[in-house]
Design a protein around this motif. Structure first.
Motif, PDB file in Angstrom:
ATOM      1  N   GLU A 146       0.719  -1.145   0.114  1.00  0.00           N
ATOM      2  CA  GLU A 146      -0.048   0.108   0.030  1.00  0.00           C
ATOM      3  C   GLU A 146       0.882   1.156   0.110  1.00  0.00           C
ATOM      4  N   ASP A 159       1.072   2.513  -3.479  1.00  0.00           N
ATOM      5  CA  ASP A 159       0.084   3.399  -3.870  1.00  0.00           C
ATOM      6  C   ASP A 159       0.275   4.716  -3.390  1.00  0.00           C
ATOM      7  N   ARG A 206       2.496   1.065 -10.399  1.00  0.00           N
ATOM      8  CA  ARG A 206       1.351   1.622  -9.781  1.00  0.00           C
ATOM      9  C   ARG A 206       0.609   2.801 -10.397  1.00  0.00           C
ATOM     10  N   TYR A 253      -4.272  -6.508  -4.821  1.00  0.00           N
ATOM     11  CA  TYR A 253      -5.351  -5.506  -5.268  1.00  0.00           C
ATOM     12  C   TYR A 253      -6.590  -6.046  -5.324  1.00  0.00           C
TER      13      TYR A 253
END
Length: 579
Positions: A48, A51, A145, A188
């Motif tokens: 994460e 991201d 990403r 994801y």
């Protein structure tokens, strides 16, 4: 040697343990892959973070687009270097002038691996390699990403010690190739079935009723992702070198140019505590910048009197009271390294290995003596040069000086050096290193990058240096000549650790970035080259199969040519001179 054997034995034991764990299936159980002795330890934790880092998408795309341009510039430059090296090597083989095998073309020194490449120091090399791999791989991951390409895992590469990091993108989404062994869950969500995992409540899944089309990166997306690694290496190089050649070198000051290289154990200097590798900074109240100034001062001191010697060890200056001996120093002169073709020295018969003892009765004890005297001569002036062949026999030559090519003064035409040391009347010998001049040369490197010479220097700095001796950083004897000043004074030796880290981080990132620009699959440059080649061929043929075949064939030819070039560089000298 014992330490080398111990390290090798420890590594072999580690490798044996890896093989046993792999055979028992323990590594597979924890999602750990092996490539020889290298472990790839994967995890999906922390994905994460990618991201979050990828949120300024437009900025990252601009960053990567610049990387594509730099990659093609590096690709052309590196390919030209390979071709020109091949031409030069083949020409030298044909002329039978190829140099004998040496450390510059040993196979081990082709690879930029600390501990394998003898030019790369182990400690600073490992630090630089880890930084290089981490920034390269994680730049790929962040751009994945940004372009909405799945990253299957991240992790570290381990070979007894951590040697880098990696990020593993989905090969099918990036290249359109199915990885048959990929059974990892999509961190994801399974986008192909329209299932998304809620990051707040992982057990909760939101199911859409329509199937999501399979994702495959476009050519430009793939190029940005692949160029991001090279761009990261170049950016890190720019940052590291900007810091090194700016504030870090600016915070160093030379202690002096004169170092103790030998001490007579029966002398008062030895009894006072003078030892080898000390840097002489001052005699009594007189600052000493070089060996010539030291000898000049001692000439003015009466025999039997005491001189207070200021000498530094590890940048700490101490004082030593040393008695001047009555014996005259043993003057060996300055050694002729080589003569310039067509110069007065060559025409007179001076040769490499001879020693200049005096010119017109002026004793030549140091290179500074020689350069100072020659600076006072005129064109056409005749001088008497006393020469020794290194033994007791001496001979005088009358030589008419020519016009110096760079200044209005006389020119003899010899390359000179002091013969390692100069004996003094204090009971110890000193050698001279141009510490101040060397530091100034290092500081001037960025200003040289406007020409080819500057790039040649920075590319070969740790290996060749300025005169073939290499510059591995500020360590060992070299570090003794300098001290931290200004903002870096509280850091002490830490300043030299910072300098060495920045040198190798910048240099290794630069080379890894350039190497990855080569148009050879599986390198990043190879994939980008093939993609753009396919696009160019398709514009003419309008046939996907033809474009695919032609681009694949040309890319494979380039990769084979580059591989054979490296093999020729390594084994060419051995084919001529033997193994």
């Amino acid at each position: 040697m014992n330490e080398t054997y111990l390290a090798l034995a420890l590594f072999l034991v580690y490798w044996l343990i890896v093989l046993i764990l792999k055979r028992k299936g323990i590594l597979e159980k924890y999602n750990i892959s092996t490539y020889g002795p290298v472990l790839m330890i994967r995890t999906t934790k922390g994905l994460e973070i990618l991201d979050k880092l990828a949120k300024p998408g437009k900025a990252w795309k601009l960053y990567a687009n610049i990387g594509i341009v730099l990659m093609f510039i590096g690709m052309i430059a590196m390919f030209m270097v390979v071709i020109l090296s091949d031409i030069a090597l083949l020409s030298s083989i044909g002329d039978n002038t190829i140099p004998e095998p040496g450390k510059f073309n040993e196979a081990r020194n082709i690879f930029l691996i600390p501990g394998v490449n003898e030019f790369i120091p182990l400690t600073w090399g490992i630090i630089a390699l880890i930084v290089t791999l981490v920034v390269h791989e994680f730049s790929h991951a962040i751009l994945c990403r940004v372009e909405n390409i799945r990253v299957k895992s991240m992790g570290i590469l381990l070979a007894l010690v951590p040697i880098g990091g990696f990020a593993e993108p989905d090969e099918e989404e990036l290249f359109g190739k199915k990885d048959e062994d990929d059974e990892q869950p999509d961190p994801y969500g399974d986008r192909r079935l329209g299932i998304v995992i809620d990051k707040e409540e992982p057990e909760k899944k939101i199911t859409r009723y329509e199937e999501v089309p399979e994702k495959k990166a476009t050519r430009n997306q793939r190029a940005r992702i692949l160029a991001a690694g090279v761009m990261a290496n170049f950016v890190v190089t720019l940052i590291a070198f900007s810091l090194l050649f700016g504030p870090v070198l600016g915070a160093m000051s030379p202690l002096g140019n004169t170092m103790v290289v030998d001490v007579n154990e029966d002398s008062s200097a030895y009894a006072a505590g003078i030892r080898e590798n000390m840097v002489i900074t001052q005699l009594d109240d007189t600052s000493i910048a070089n060996a010539q100034e030291m000898l000049f001062y001692l000439d003015s001191v009466e025999m039997g009197s005491t001189v207070r010697v200021h000498a530094a060890t590890d940048r700490v200056v101490s004082t030593y009271d040393v008695k001047v001996t009555e014996s005259e120093p043993d003057i060996k002169g300055i050694r002729i390294q080589n003569t310039v073709e067509g110069s007065p020295a060559e025409e007179a018969g001076l040769e490499e290995g001879m020693y200049i003892l005096s010119i017109d009765g002026n004793t030549m004890r140091t290179v500074s003596d020689f350069t100072d005297y020659m600076g006072s001569t005129d064109v056409g002036q005749k001088v008497i040069v006393e020469i020794s062949n290194g033994q007791e026999a001496t001979k005088e030559y009358e030589i008419e000086l020519a016009q110096h090519p760079d200044a209005d003064k006389g020119y003899l035409g010899v390359y000179t050096q002091s013969d390692g040391y100069v004996e003094t009347s204090l009971g110890f010998s000193v050698g001279e290193f141009p510490a101040r001049e060397y530091l100034e040369l290092l500081k001037q490197i960025p200003s040289m990058l406007t020409g080819i010479a500057g790039w040649v220097i920075i590319l070969g700095l740790p290996i060749i240096g300025f005169t073939g001796e290499g510059f591995p950083g500020f360590s060992g004897t070299l570090a003794q000549f300098y001290e931290p000043v200004g903002w870096a004074e509280p850091l002490g030796i830490g300043l030299f650790w910072i300098a060495n880290s920045l040198l190798w981080i910048g240099w290794l990132n630069f080379y890894v970035g350039l190497f990855n620009c080569l148009p050879a699959v599986p390198l990043d440059g190879g994939h980008v080259f093939r993609d753009y080649l396919y696009s160019a061929v398709y514009r003419f043929t309008k046939s996907e199969p033809k474009a695919e075949r032609l681009s694949a064939s040309i890319s494979a030819t380039f990769a084979l040519l580059i591989l054979m070039s490296f093999i020729l560089m390594i084994f060419g000298p051995y084919l001529v001179h033997g193994f």
